[in-house]
Write a protein that holds these residues in place. Structure first.
Motif, PDB file in Angstrom:
ATOM      1  N   UNK A  34     -62.530  28.410  53.036  1.00 54.53           N
ATOM      2  CA  UNK A  34     -62.297  28.148  51.620  1.00 54.53           C
ATOM      3  C   UNK A  34     -62.246  26.650  51.356  1.00 54.53           C
ATOM      4  N   UNK A  35     -62.589  26.291  50.144  1.00 53.25           N
ATOM      5  CA  UNK A  35     -62.585  24.888  49.734  1.00 53.25           C
ATOM      6  C   UNK A  35     -62.309  24.830  48.239  1.00 53.25           C
ATOM      7  N   UNK A  55     -58.066  24.237  51.104  1.00 52.69           N
ATOM      8  CA  UNK A  55     -57.533  25.551  50.799  1.00 52.69           C
ATOM      9  C   UNK A  55     -57.518  26.373  52.085  1.00 52.69           C
ATOM     10  N   UNK A  56     -56.355  26.957  52.390  1.00 55.24           N
ATOM     11  CA  UNK A  56     -56.222  27.777  53.587  1.00 55.24           C
ATOM     12  C   UNK A  56     -56.711  29.196  53.346  1.00 55.24           C
ATOM     13  N   UNK A  57     -56.767  29.629  52.072  1.00 55.69           N
ATOM     14  CA  UNK A  57     -57.195  30.983  51.745  1.00 55.69           C
ATOM     15  C   UNK A  57     -57.689  31.034  50.317  1.00 55.69           C
ATOM     16  N   UNK A  62     -52.603  24.374  47.472  1.00 55.22           N
ATOM     17  CA  UNK A  62     -52.708  23.762  48.798  1.00 55.22           C
ATOM     18  C   UNK A  62     -51.520  24.129  49.665  1.00 55.22           C
ATOM     19  N   UNK A  63     -51.796  24.337  50.949  1.00 54.58           N
ATOM     20  CA  UNK A  63     -50.753  24.500  51.959  1.00 54.58           C
ATOM     21  C   UNK A  63     -51.078  23.515  53.070  1.00 54.58           C
ATOM     22  N   UNK A  64     -50.556  22.309  52.955  1.00 53.51           N
ATOM     23  CA  UNK A  64     -50.940  21.210  53.848  1.00 53.51           C
ATOM     24  C   UNK A  64     -49.748  20.772  54.673  1.00 53.51           C
ATOM     25  N   UNK A 222     -61.467  24.905  41.352  1.00 55.30           N
ATOM     26  CA  UNK A 222     -62.243  26.101  41.632  1.00 55.30           C
ATOM     27  C   UNK A 222     -62.218  26.336  43.138  1.00 55.30           C
ATOM     28  N   UNK A 223     -62.134  27.591  43.555  1.00 53.94           N
ATOM     29  CA  UNK A 223     -62.123  27.922  44.977  1.00 53.94           C
ATOM     30  C   UNK A 223     -63.502  28.415  45.389  1.00 53.94           C
TER      31      UNK A 223
END
Length: 444
Positions: A34-35, A55-57, A62-64, A222-223
């Motif tokens: 994902x981005x 993006x992790x999913x 964000x989960x950084x 946007x993902x």
């Protein structure tokens, strides 16, 4: 960085549809990458650029755990996973950069005409960084300064080395905003208003002469999603071994044919605008020639570090140790011979391969002889010979944490006296901070 992580404000003014991703299944996290991308607009409301976000999913936030890791994966996904044309179209992409990545060779994987290097607010400016930014700007990169919210001596000192200044509309006091914008504009820098969340903020930014605009008033990120390409760790090691001894195109081609996912990403890399070829590359041999072995090595290193293999980074201490060691040796080599890129590359490779026998459950001689590693790297690991062997001994001493042993021995090659205990301790901390990016459980 420029997005908000908690608040959710519906998009206004410009509609951007988010990708619909079926990411709810238990296996979805292993099937896709994902981005995130958020539009950056000009004064007329036209799309000017995107900020690229980790993006992790499929969830749009964000989960950084580490900035460097997030950036490495954003670069890998943009160039090799999804592809620059699909992510950016004809526009530029802003990418967050911490200090370590600004000095890392990986930065040159990004085409300068397509990417803007966005310096995080945590980065400390000094003379060393100023020289590096000069090099990157001469190479064609635009440099943006992120999350500016107040006038300061550090900001004024940084302005000569950047092109774009992003002013945070959520954090900047309205009583200082006009003065801050005027000062930046008088230095000839492009003004970007970020975290613009109301019509009133947009109107104020335009009135104050801002050039570019970004925020939830216009659109949420946007993902984007793409199928995951898994890279074989042993295959990447074999590829790096071939590159370390200047293998011919035929050997590289044969090895790459055994790694389809790397081939796919390599073709995306060379077919991007990085090389200005003006034509598409279809064959593997053409891709190798057009890319060049140094770029292939950079890409293989990025994949090796970004891919967690069978274990997440947090559960794979050998990978963490090898990565920290290789970075330490590269930094030390650069310290000894600042203009010798080949020596620094060889030092990095020595660190990478010095623990491969443990990872693969064999002996150094057996593993390295099968890989056909460059003789000087093989001898440095097996016999601790030469300058690379001396650097490896220093790296092992640094890992022991014994400050008294952090000094070159009496038999060290000429010039090693410059690696004083204080210098080595600093390099060791820098290496640990750099590779700390890769211990969180996040997949590329």
């Amino acid at each position: 960085m420029s997005e908000r992580h908690i608040a959710r404000i519906p998009p206004r003014h410009i509609e951007v549809l988010e990708s619909l991703v079926d990411g709810t299944g238990p296996d979805s996290i292993t099937q896709f990458v994902y981005l995130g991308r958020q539009p950056i607009l000009d004064r007329d409301g036209a799309l000017n650029a995107y900020e690229l976000l980790f993006r992790a999913g499929a969830h749009n936030y964000a989960e950084i755990s580490d900035d460097a890791q997030a950036t490495a994966q954003v670069v890998a996904r943009t160039i090799g996973g999804i592809g620059v044309p699909s992510v950016l179209g004809h526009h530029r992409g802003f990418v967050n950069m911490d200090r370590a990545l600004l000095f890392n060779d990986i930065v040159h994987l990004m085409p300068p005409d397509r990417f803007v290097l966005e310096i995080l607010e945590t980065v400390r400016f000094d003379a060393h960084l100023a020289r590096r930014l000069g090099e990157l700007r001469r190479a064609g990169f635009l440099i943006a300064l992120d999350d500016v919210s107040e006038l300061s001596d550090e900001l004024i000192g940084a302005l000569p080395y950047v092109d774009i200044v992003k002013i945070d509309f959520l954090q900047t006091g309205r009583e200082t905003l006009a003065k801050l914008a005027s000062m930046v504009r008088n230095h000839g820098k492009t003004l970007l208003a970020e975290k613009v969340e109301t019509r009133e903020d947009f109107a104020l930014a335009r009135e104050l002469g801002f050039d570019l605009f970004q925020g939830y008033f216009f659109a949420r990120p946007q993902v984007l999603v793409a199928p995951r390409n898994r890279s074989s760790r042993p295959g990447l090691l074999r590829l790096l071994a071939l590159l370390s001894r200047d293998a011919g195109i035929a050997e590289l081609e044969a090895e790459l044919k055994l790694n389809p996912s790397v081939v796919v990403q390599l073709l995306r890399l060379v077919n991007s605008s990085a090389f200005g070829l003006g034509r598409k590359i279809a064959s593997l041999r053409e891709a190798i020639i057009a890319t060049g072995t140094r770029q292939i090595a950079r890409w293989a290193q990025l994949l090796l570090y970004a891919d967690g293999g069978d274990l997440p980074w947090s559960a794979d201490p050998l990978v963490q140790l090898a990565g920290t060691r290789s970075r330490f040796m590269e930094l030390a080599a650069n310290w000894l011979r600042p203009s010798d890129e080949d020596f620094a590359d060889a030092a990095f490779m020595t660190g990478i391969f010095s623990l491969v026998h443990v990872v693969l459950g064999s002996t150094p001689c057996e593993v390295l002889d099968k890989l056909g590693l460059a003789p000087q790297i093989r001898d440095a690991i097996v016999l601790r010979n030469g300058a690379l062997g001396a650097l490896l001994r220093l790296a092992e001493a640094a890992e022991e944490g014994d400050a008294a042993s952090l000094a070159p021995g009496h038999d060290a090659p000429a010039g090693f006296e410059a690696l004083t205990p204080d210098v080595l301790s600093e390099l060791n901390l820098s290496a640990a901070a750099w590779f700390g990016a890769h211990i969180a459980e996040v997949a590329v």
